[in-house]
Write an enzyme that holds these catalytic residues in place. Structure first.
Site, PDB file in Angstrom:
ATOM      1  N   HIS A 135       7.349   4.896  -8.707  1.00  0.00           N
ATOM      2  CA  HIS A 135       6.557   3.763  -9.220  1.00  0.00           C
ATOM      3  C   HIS A 135       7.339   2.895 -10.195  1.00  0.00           C
ATOM      4  CE1 HIS A 135       2.457   2.025 -10.237  1.00  0.00           C
ATOM      5  NE2 HIS A 135       2.330   2.305  -8.949  1.00  0.00           N
ATOM      6  N   HIS A 153       3.335  -0.978   2.823  1.00  0.00           N
ATOM      7  CA  HIS A 153       2.585  -0.583   1.634  1.00  0.00           C
ATOM      8  C   HIS A 153       1.163  -1.105   1.769  1.00  0.00           C
ATOM      9  CE1 HIS A 153       1.450  -1.282  -2.698  1.00  0.00           C
ATOM     10  NE2 HIS A 153       2.025  -0.115  -2.845  1.00  0.00           N
TER      11      HIS A 153
END
Length: 386
Positions: free
Chosen positions: A186, A286
């Site tokens: 992340h 994504h």
């Protein structure tokens, strides 16, 4: 030659949990749905849609490429998350309209499909991962064979190596169930910590490591790619082919993760599939977002030879007040079996949106504060990456 089908109306709907849906209507009465969600920047996207509506109402909805080029190129400033996310939603809706007009799924307009079903994965844990074993077992029972989880909580620029041991233990736990697991860094870790964690995880053979560093660091990610054999994935914070270029030219990534709601919609996602294939890079869009974005991804997934796996947000930790299936008339279209979802065969995006529910949810949600990501600080009061 087909007759023009002019855009008569562009509407947007802010709906829970954190999504922005786009409804485009044409003179033939065809309605297309798109999603232009930009998590944490909803008001900026709403402003961008005011501009797009002023510019493109009255244009022929058939001319998707011309609209895309004018939206992207006709103003001096271009690219970036706000413009590209707004353009994404409009583009998706136009493809939905075109497919509905001709009675075919979008993937037929992209050249047909090369597979019959789409491999999928889903999240376990949340922003601050702890016990993931029960969640992983539940996902397995739901039919998934692969999951993704966050690697760490907040971590300092350089921090105690002991913080990384929990990550290693959680990966072992999930893999003990026979599941493949992707690890989402992340962008929370910086180079010194990322190198340690990536090396420590390598022997556990994760499916991939995602955003091992911030997307501002293509050179450093390329260095990491030479250090570990684990596939490196990223792309949610890259907004066009041009943004992917340095990563591909440096051989920095193995898996491209463009987000159809940020990268310019189906048009650019389709182009990115071909572009990344040139570099022997797999495609794994994504999509921690809503059903419209997922359906849009799947149109490209079934037509792209280098497609690998698709993220879906079913029962994700962010989904408060609404979930992936909430706004669908028929949620069965996203049924998971043995780790796969069947290709969508309905016209356009292949899904039917419950418009009355969307309007009702938006009417309530517009008076509430838009979703914001957490802001994390360390023990010293300094800002940490989220």
């Amino acid at each position: 030659m087909t007759s023009p089908n002019k855009i008569t109306k562009i509407e947007i709907f802010r709906v829970p949990p954190r999504w922005l849906f786009v409804r485009v209507e044409t003179q033939l009465g065809i309605v297309g749905w798109g999603e232009g969600t930009l998590e944490g920047h909803t008001e900026a996207i709403e402003g961008a849609y005011k501009d797009l509506a002023e510019r493109f109402v009255g244009w022929d909805a058939e001319q998707i490429q011309d609209i895309w080029q004018h939206a992207y190129r006709s103003r001096f400033y271009r690219g970036g998350p706000v413009l590209m996310s707004a353009l994404s939603g409009l583009d998706i809706a136009l493809w939905d309209i075109k497919g509905k007009r001709y009675g075919v799924p979008v993937w037929q307009l992209l050249g047909g499909k090369v597979r019959d079903r789409v491999k999928v994965y889903v999240w376990v844990g949340g922003d601050k991962p702890s016990d993931v074993l029960d969640g992983a077992a539940e996902r397995r029972a739901q039919g998934f064979t692969a999951v993704k989880m966050n690697a760490t909580d907040a971590v300092d620029w350089i921090d105690s190596p002991s913080l990384l041991q929990d990550t290693i233990a959680r990966v072992r736990e999930v893999k003990s169930l026979g599941l493949d697991v992707g690890i989402d860094f992340h962008g929370r870790l910086h180079k010194g910590m990322t190198k340690q964690l990536a090396k420590a995880l390598e022997s556990l053979t994760p499916l991939f490591i995602e955003e091992p560093l911030l997307p501002t660091q293509p050179e450093e990610i390329a260095d990491l790619a030479k250090m570990v054999s684990t596939p490196i994935a990223l792309g949610e914070r890259l907004y066009s082919r041009h943004d992917f270029r340095p990563y591909l030219e440096r051989r920095a990534i193995d898996i491209a993760q463009p987000d159809v709601a940020h990268c310019g919609g189906i048009s650019e996602l389709h182009r990115l599939a071909s572009y990344t294939e040139t570099y022997d890079v797999a495609l794994a869009p994504h999509c921690p977002l809503g059903p419209i974005a997922l359906a849009a991804c799947m149109q490209v997934d079934v037509s792209a030879p280098n497609f690998f796996i698709q993220e879906m947000s079913l029962q994700m930790h962010y989904n408060e007040g609404g979930d992936l299936l909430t706004y669908l008339v028929d949620p069965v279209v996203f049924a998971v079996k043995d780790g796969y979802v069947e290709a969508l065969h309905g016209p356009g995006l292949g899904i039917e949106i419950n418009e009355p529910l969307v309007r009702e949810a938006a009417a309530k949600h517009n008076n509430e504060k838009a979703w914001r990501n957490a802001v994390w600080k360390g023990d010293d009061g300094g800002l940490r990456e989220w």
